[in-house]
Scaffold this active site. Sequence first.
Site, PDB file in Angstrom:
ATOM      1  N   HIS A 221       3.823   5.478  13.616  1.00 35.83           N
ATOM      2  CA  HIS A 221       2.703   5.738  12.698  1.00 35.83           C
ATOM      3  C   HIS A 221       1.352   5.295  13.250  1.00 35.83           C
ATOM      4  CE1 HIS A 221       2.302   1.509  11.804  1.00 35.83           C
ATOM      5  NE2 HIS A 221       1.570   1.689  10.738  1.00 35.83           N
TER       6      HIS A 221
ATOM      7  N   GLY B   7       0.007  -0.053  16.579  1.00 37.28           N
ATOM      8  CA  GLY B   7       0.744  -1.295  16.345  1.00 37.28           C
ATOM      9  C   GLY B   7       0.014  -2.487  16.924  1.00 37.28           C
TER      10      GLY B   7
ATOM     11  N   ASN C 199       4.013   4.883   4.430  1.00 36.30           N
ATOM     12  CA  ASN C 199       4.632   3.791   3.658  1.00 36.30           C
ATOM     13  C   ASN C 199       5.256   4.437   2.430  1.00 36.30           C
ATOM     14  OD1 ASN C 199       3.610   1.789   5.318  1.00 36.30           O
ATOM     15  ND2 ASN C 199       2.231   0.914   3.806  1.00 36.30           N
TER      16      ASN C 199
ATOM     17  N   ASP D 245       0.860  -1.188   0.000  1.00 40.61           N
ATOM     18  CA  ASP D 245       0.000   0.000   0.000  1.00 40.61           C
ATOM     19  C   ASP D 245       0.896   1.239   0.000  1.00 40.61           C
ATOM     20  OD1 ASP D 245      -2.174   1.563  -0.099  1.00 40.61           O
ATOM     21  OD2 ASP D 245      -2.970   1.025   1.868  1.00 40.61           O
TER      22      ASP D 245
END
Lengths: 483, 137
Positions: free
Chosen positions: A406, A409, A332, A98
């Site tokens: 980010h 998790g 990403n 992605d």
Amino acid sequence: MVNLQDLKKISDYEWEIPKSFRDDMQVPVRIFATRSLLEAVMKDRSLEQAVNTATLPGLVGHVLVMPDMHQGYGFPIGGVAATRYPSGVISPGGIGYDINCGVRLLASQIEIGEAEEYLNDLASALDYNCPSGVGKKGHLRLSVAELDQVCIQGSQWAKKQGYASEADIRRTEENGRLEAADPGKVSNRAKERGRSQLGTLGAGNHFIEVDLVDQIFDGRAASVMGLNEGFLVVQIHCGSRGFGHQICTDYVREFQGAVRRYGIILPDRELVCAPLDSPEGQDYLAAMRCAANYAFANRQVLAYYARKAFEETLAGKVKNWHLHQVYDIAHNMGKIETHKINGERIKVCVHRKGATRAFGPGFEGLPEEYRPIGQPVLVPGSMGTSSWVLVGTEGSMERSFGSTCHGAGRVMSRSKAKKTVWGEDLRKSLQSSGIQVRAGSMAGLAEEAPQAYKDVDDVVSTVAGAGIARKVARLVPVAVIKG
Amino acid sequence: MEEQISGYRELDHTADWEIEVWAPDLAGLFEEAARGMYALSGARLDTRNPESRTIVVSAMEPEVLLVMFLEELLYFGEMENLGFDKFELRLEGGELSAKLEGGSLVSLEKEIKAVTYHNLHIRETGRGIKVKIVFDV
């Protein structure tokens, strides 16, 4: 297998796996985590994957792992690796399928009290206007020529079509457009998949969320961003859809042969890579940039429809329904950047796989108003829990290639989450906590249950404690739209 | 655990999906991998109006062929809303020919972004062959 005794403690928030841990490591691994977060990830293979990543040719500094790390494929999620440009390598798997999955934050001048009675309608309007779900097609059906322009222009294509304002563009990473994107390096199949998916959310952990600014930690930075305690904001989390997935798929397959041609030996074939200055490496970079630009445009079109939903629901009912953009950031991505390593400024390709760029104050690529405070970093939490707005720091520039965490998790597998949590029960529980939920699939909802994730507050406190980001504001959800 | 001569089972993976697939031979392994992938994504088919498709892919390594085959199935799902439950597979000299029969996807609960090569290695066992496949979701 990496054990706790293999790690060297640098500080309460930083640990190192030395280069001597395994013969094929090119650089050490540096982990940002508290002891308890570290112990939690010892249960999966994140650290082994970080060690594997440290074998890539041309690495500089350290391979870094953020506190929201978890097991992925090839790279760990939360991994950052910088390779020397142009002699080092680029690894498509180190950026992910992605490509330019990321987060956009829009802020409002709507106080929660003004909008409370309309939140149910607002959630339905967002769900209706912003297509989500498995393989869902959007409002747009692009010709191949139009798709090529999206590849080249990114968010700026969206502006020409009336989906973006100049302010939106200014407040997007790289102004929503990576240069040197070449649609000629993208397969027909990727284009076919991309034509009907622009302006769609997708499924999995992607979402649109209406949040309330719950607490401000840095008044000055919050004020510059237009964030006020008690007011509504919107997060959009998605990426480049089937277009990006196909580009990564195509190049991971092609690079299976490239590693043989360049004599690169790797411990995991998902780490396949090619020298940045090779024809294969250059082709992938040019194609990856197309997907990155597609994702910027995708979030921009979704932002347009989120605004439409706000207007439809709230115009005439609240003082000001408008949404202004705070920032849009990728987590990403592969970027060519210059960083100071051992006192020397070096041009590198920074792979961020589940890690957010977090440039500190003074960076020229930031909008002028953000230069004194640092780049906004958007960290969505798990469903039903808080999310964070942070800023990059001098520390992130010095120690993490201008990167930070980010998200929360994962700690629990999707299969275990499904066995532990019943989607409908979760929806009811969120609703009873005052969170409106719209979900395409109850099984998908269960997989994203908060219990399956780490505590995002712990993750954020770790990056703040380590000095690789600074807290600005905490957000709590009031409406969640999931694919 | 593995009473059947061929089959698949889901393994624990923190973020993505992983299955282990086993079969007496490559064709069986590919077929079970396809069934496992469909099961993971919660695919339900309507085969009242059967649809058939043919796939021909080639690669030097069986692991690459396996990924290419599964990617083709994902592609038919996304672009034509088709899934398959009957497979006639022939593997010869690095080429896979597959005749597929199935129908419309009535529902697909979850999205598979890609089939990865993570630690992908088809290995011999005493009873046939086995592989672990990680899907990005």
